[in-house]
Scaffold this motif. Structure first.
Motif, PDB file in Angstrom:
ATOM      1  N   GLU A  54       0.817  -1.208   0.000  1.00  0.00           N
ATOM      2  CA  GLU A  54       0.000   0.000   0.000  1.00  0.00           C
ATOM      3  C   GLU A  54       0.857   1.266   0.000  1.00  0.00           C
ATOM      4  O   GLU A  54       0.390   2.339  -0.381  1.00  0.00           O
ATOM      5  N   ASP A  55       2.116   1.145   0.438  1.00  0.00           N
ATOM      6  CA  ASP A  55       3.015   2.300   0.463  1.00  0.00           C
ATOM      7  C   ASP A  55       3.439   2.740  -0.932  1.00  0.00           C
ATOM      8  O   ASP A  55       3.988   3.829  -1.103  1.00  0.00           O
ATOM      9  N   LEU A  56       3.190   1.909  -1.931  1.00  0.00           N
ATOM     10  CA  LEU A  56       3.645   2.219  -3.279  1.00  0.00           C
ATOM     11  C   LEU A  56       2.880   3.395  -3.884  1.00  0.00           C
ATOM     12  O   LEU A  56       3.407   4.114  -4.740  1.00  0.00           O
ATOM     13  N   ALA A  57       1.653   3.613  -3.428  1.00  0.00           N
ATOM     14  CA  ALA A  57       0.801   4.641  -4.032  1.00  0.00           C
ATOM     15  C   ALA A  57       1.401   6.031  -3.926  1.00  0.00           C
ATOM     16  O   ALA A  57       1.244   6.853  -4.843  1.00  0.00           O
ATOM     17  N   ASP A  58       2.102   6.318  -2.832  1.00  0.00           N
ATOM     18  CA  ASP A  58       2.691   7.650  -2.680  1.00  0.00           C
ATOM     19  C   ASP A  58       4.219   7.606  -2.682  1.00  0.00           C
ATOM     20  O   ASP A  58       4.869   8.518  -2.184  1.00  0.00           O
ATOM     21  N   SER A  59       4.784   6.547  -3.265  1.00  0.00           N
ATOM     22  CA  SER A  59       6.240   6.466  -3.403  1.00  0.00           C
ATOM     23  C   SER A  59       6.680   7.161  -4.690  1.00  0.00           C
ATOM     24  O   SER A  59       5.970   7.125  -5.699  1.00  0.00           O
ATOM     25  N   ASP A  60       7.833   7.802  -4.630  1.00  0.00           N
ATOM     26  CA  ASP A  60       8.396   8.401  -5.844  1.00  0.00           C
ATOM     27  C   ASP A  60       9.028   7.332  -6.738  1.00  0.00           C
ATOM     28  O   ASP A  60       9.004   7.436  -7.961  1.00  0.00           O
ATOM     29  N   ALA A  61       9.612   6.327  -6.100  1.00  0.00           N
ATOM     30  CA  ALA A  61      10.237   5.235  -6.840  1.00  0.00           C
ATOM     31  C   ALA A  61      10.043   3.933  -6.083  1.00  0.00           C
ATOM     32  O   ALA A  61      10.026   3.913  -4.852  1.00  0.00           O
ATOM     33  N   VAL A  62       9.895   2.869  -6.837  1.00  0.00           N
ATOM     34  CA  VAL A  62       9.783   1.518  -6.283  1.00  0.00           C
ATOM     35  C   VAL A  62      10.833   0.658  -6.977  1.00  0.00           C
ATOM     36  O   VAL A  62      10.962   0.695  -8.206  1.00  0.00           O
ATOM     37  N   ILE A  63      11.599  -0.094  -6.199  1.00  0.00           N
ATOM     38  CA  ILE A  63      12.588  -1.006  -6.775  1.00  0.00           C
ATOM     39  C   ILE A  63      12.172  -2.429  -6.427  1.00  0.00           C
ATOM     40  O   ILE A  63      12.053  -2.790  -5.256  1.00  0.00           O
ATOM     41  N   VAL A  64      11.920  -3.222  -7.465  1.00  0.00           N
ATOM     42  CA  VAL A  64      11.543  -4.624  -7.283  1.00  0.00           C
ATOM     43  C   VAL A  64      12.814  -5.464  -7.382  1.00  0.00           C
ATOM     44  O   VAL A  64      13.430  -5.555  -8.446  1.00  0.00           O
ATOM     45  N   ALA A  65      13.203  -6.064  -6.271  1.00  0.00           N
ATOM     46  CA  ALA A  65      14.446  -6.838  -6.221  1.00  0.00           C
ATOM     47  C   ALA A  65      14.161  -8.196  -5.587  1.00  0.00           C
ATOM     48  O   ALA A  65      14.600  -8.493  -4.483  1.00  0.00           O
ATOM     49  N   VAL A  66      13.395  -9.007  -6.315  1.00  0.00           N
ATOM     50  CA  VAL A  66      12.985 -10.318  -5.820  1.00  0.00           C
ATOM     51  C   VAL A  66      13.429 -11.382  -6.824  1.00  0.00           C
ATOM     52  O   VAL A  66      13.722 -11.075  -7.982  1.00  0.00           O
ATOM     53  N   PRO A  67      13.488 -12.653  -6.402  1.00  0.00           N
ATOM     54  CA  PRO A  67      13.844 -13.729  -7.350  1.00  0.00           C
ATOM     55  C   PRO A  67      12.917 -13.740  -8.552  1.00  0.00           C
ATOM     56  O   PRO A  67      11.737 -13.399  -8.447  1.00  0.00           O
ATOM     57  N   VAL A  68      13.453 -14.158  -9.716  1.00  0.00           N
ATOM     58  CA  VAL A  68      12.694 -14.032 -10.959  1.00  0.00           C
ATOM     59  C   VAL A  68      11.463 -14.930 -11.004  1.00  0.00           C
ATOM     60  O   VAL A  68      10.544 -14.676 -11.787  1.00  0.00           O
ATOM     61  N   ASP A  69      11.410 -15.991 -10.177  1.00  0.00           N
ATOM     62  CA  ASP A  69      10.240 -16.857 -10.225  1.00  0.00           C
ATOM     63  C   ASP A  69       8.990 -16.173  -9.684  1.00  0.00           C
ATOM     64  O   ASP A  69       7.869 -16.583  -9.992  1.00  0.00           O
ATOM     65  N   ILE A  70       9.168 -15.127  -8.887  1.00  0.00           N
ATOM     66  CA  ILE A  70       8.008 -14.381  -8.389  1.00  0.00           C
ATOM     67  C   ILE A  70       7.986 -12.950  -8.912  1.00  0.00           C
ATOM     68  O   ILE A  70       7.091 -12.183  -8.582  1.00  0.00           O
ATOM     69  N   SER A  71       8.970 -12.595  -9.729  1.00  0.00           N
ATOM     70  CA  SER A  71       9.097 -11.193 -10.154  1.00  0.00           C
ATOM     71  C   SER A  71       7.934 -10.721 -11.005  1.00  0.00           C
ATOM     72  O   SER A  71       7.498  -9.569 -10.893  1.00  0.00           O
ATOM     73  N   VAL A  74       5.005 -10.062  -8.673  1.00  0.00           N
ATOM     74  CA  VAL A  74       5.278  -8.902  -7.814  1.00  0.00           C
ATOM     75  C   VAL A  74       5.267  -7.614  -8.634  1.00  0.00           C
ATOM     76  O   VAL A  74       4.742  -6.587  -8.190  1.00  0.00           O
ATOM     77  N   LEU A  75       5.848  -7.651  -9.847  1.00  0.00           N
ATOM     78  CA  LEU A  75       5.874  -6.454 -10.684  1.00  0.00           C
ATOM     79  C   LEU A  75       4.457  -6.014 -11.064  1.00  0.00           C
ATOM     80  O   LEU A  75       4.139  -4.812 -11.015  1.00  0.00           O
ATOM     81  N   ILE A  76       3.618  -6.958 -11.440  1.00  0.00           N
ATOM     82  CA  ILE A  76       2.235  -6.610 -11.796  1.00  0.00           C
ATOM     83  C   ILE A  76       1.510  -5.999 -10.595  1.00  0.00           C
ATOM     84  O   ILE A  76       0.823  -4.977 -10.721  1.00  0.00           O
ATOM     85  N   GLU A  77       1.705  -6.591  -9.422  1.00  0.00           N
ATOM     86  CA  GLU A  77       1.065  -6.032  -8.227  1.00  0.00           C
ATOM     87  C   GLU A  77       1.623  -4.644  -7.915  1.00  0.00           C
ATOM     88  O   GLU A  77       0.874  -3.738  -7.514  1.00  0.00           O
ATOM     89  N   ALA A  78       2.935  -4.465  -8.113  1.00  0.00           N
ATOM     90  CA  ALA A  78       3.539  -3.158  -7.858  1.00  0.00           C
ATOM     91  C   ALA A  78       2.958  -2.095  -8.780  1.00  0.00           C
ATOM     92  O   ALA A  78       2.660  -0.968  -8.348  1.00  0.00           O
ATOM     93  N   LEU A  79       2.764  -2.437 -10.048  1.00  0.00           N
ATOM     94  CA  LEU A  79       2.168  -1.477 -10.982  1.00  0.00           C
ATOM     95  C   LEU A  79       0.709  -1.212 -10.629  1.00  0.00           C
ATOM     96  O   LEU A  79       0.229  -0.077 -10.740  1.00  0.00           O
ATOM     97  N   ASP A  80       0.014  -2.260 -10.183  1.00  0.00           N
ATOM     98  CA  ASP A  80      -1.380  -2.076  -9.754  1.00  0.00           C
ATOM     99  C   ASP A  80      -1.471  -1.071  -8.606  1.00  0.00           C
ATOM    100  O   ASP A  80      -2.380  -0.232  -8.561  1.00  0.00           O
ATOM    101  N   LYS A  81      -0.537  -1.160  -7.669  1.00  0.00           N
ATOM    102  CA  LYS A  81      -0.572  -0.338  -6.457  1.00  0.00           C
ATOM    103  C   LYS A  81       0.091   1.024  -6.646  1.00  0.00           C
ATOM    104  O   LYS A  81      -0.127   1.949  -5.850  1.00  0.00           O
ATOM    105  N   ALA A  82       0.917   1.171  -7.677  1.00  0.00           N
ATOM    106  CA  ALA A  82       1.686   2.398  -7.859  1.00  0.00           C
ATOM    107  C   ALA A  82       0.782   3.600  -8.119  1.00  0.00           C
ATOM    108  O   ALA A  82      -0.287   3.481  -8.736  1.00  0.00           O
ATOM    109  N   GLY A  83       1.236   4.771  -7.668  1.00  0.00           N
ATOM    110  CA  GLY A  83       0.523   6.003  -7.976  1.00  0.00           C
ATOM    111  C   GLY A  83       0.787   6.417  -9.417  1.00  0.00           C
ATOM    112  O   GLY A  83       1.673   5.868 -10.085  1.00  0.00           O
ATOM    113  N   ASP A  84       0.053   7.398  -9.885  1.00  0.00           N
ATOM    114  CA  ASP A  84       0.206   7.831 -11.273  1.00  0.00           C
ATOM    115  C   ASP A  84       1.604   8.357 -11.571  1.00  0.00           C
ATOM    116  O   ASP A  84       2.082   8.265 -12.704  1.00  0.00           O
TER     117      ASP A  84
END
Length: 282
Positions: A54-71, A74-84
């Motif tokens: 939920e913190d992604l909505a007002d973050s200036d930047a998000v860095i996804v640094a997870v293993p590729v099997d879940i990336s 996680v990336l799709i969820e991060a974009l879903d939660k990201a602010g404009d």
């Protein structure tokens, strides 16, 4: 600047350390499925607080640094939660499937696909290194698909922490990285396996292994949880490089078996050219 880092191990933690130094006023939010890792990151001090998606909505930047099997998930969820106006960067070592998975996402313009060519054989928050990315190459894919304003934000982060930028399409990235990174890890793992199977006395391995063996097998200490999914995601390119590598090994074996040591010398001399490539390209 508020930066949320998803995955607070070696890669994410090293980004956090570098960003805290280069952007002293920034706030770093740590997000990880492992509460132990989050607590360790807080104790080390490279994140300022634990967070959630939920913190992604007002973050200036998000860095996804997870293993590729879940990336991808996680990336799709991060974009879903990201602010404009949130920039979402991933740092995975495979790019094609990731870029394909989000090509039609309504917030695709928020995503910057990147792969910093840096790392060690260690993992977890305690493995994070402040200068891990200094003077290292960062491959950026499909930059034209990222909103220009967000591109600039990402490039400022990369520049300030000392990275060199190389642009490449995802397919070329995965093909090239299979040769210069993925094959190296397979070779190291299999060398370690061969020695462990044939040298049953661990003391002999310890006493007789020189620096050459130690440096060659260093990557075999890398996390299987991270590397097995990488080989799976880049299967076709990895198999191509493996076939070529096995062919070269077979040829070298045959030269030795047939006492063609002049050609053994020539093979090694031709390969010595790798020194000038690694030392001479700026």
């Amino acid at each position: 600047m508020k930066v949320s880092i998803i995955g607070v191990g070696l890669i994410g933690g090293s980004f956090a350390l570098a960003i805290k130094e280069s952007f002293p006023e920034s706030t770093i939010i740590g997000i990880d499925k492992s509460e132990v890792h989050v607590k360790e990151a807080l104790k080390i001090g490279f994140i300022d607080e634990a967070g959630t998606m939920e913190d992604l909505a007002d973050s200036d930047a998000v860095i996804v640094a997870v293993p590729v099997d879940i990336s991808i998930k996680v990336l799709i969820e991060a974009l879903d939660k990201a602010g404009d106006n949130t920039l979402v960067i991933d740092a995975g070592s495979t790019k094609f499937k990731l870029c394909e998975a989000v090509k039609d996402h309504p917030k695709r313009r928020n995503y910057l696909s990147a792969h910093p060519i840096a790392g060690t054989e260690f993992s977890g928050p305690s493995a994070a290194i402040k200068d891990l990315y200094k003077d290292k190459t960062n491959i950026v894919c499909e930059v034209e698909k990222t909103a220009f304003k967000l591109q600039e934000r990402g490039m400022e982060i990369f520049r300030k922490i000392g990275m060199r930028i190389r642009y490449m399409d995802p397919d070329s990235h995965d093909r090239h990285i299979a040769y210069v990174s993925h094959l190296s890890h397979i070779s190291s793992f299999m060398l370690g396996k061969t020695v462990l199977e044939k040298e049953k006395n661990e003391r002999d391995i310890f006493d007789l292994a020189g620096s050459g063996f130690a440096s060659t097998v260093r990557l075999a200490k890398s996390s299987p949880a991270m590397w097995s999914p990488i080989f799976e995601q880049n299967k076709e390119n990895v198999l191509e490089t493996l076939n070529e590598y096995i062919q070269n090994l077979s040829t070298f074996r045959d030269l030795i078996a047939n006492d063609e040591f002049g050609e053994v010398y020539n093979e090694m001399e031709r390969t010595n050219h790798i020194k000038s490539i690694l030392n001479g390209i700026s």
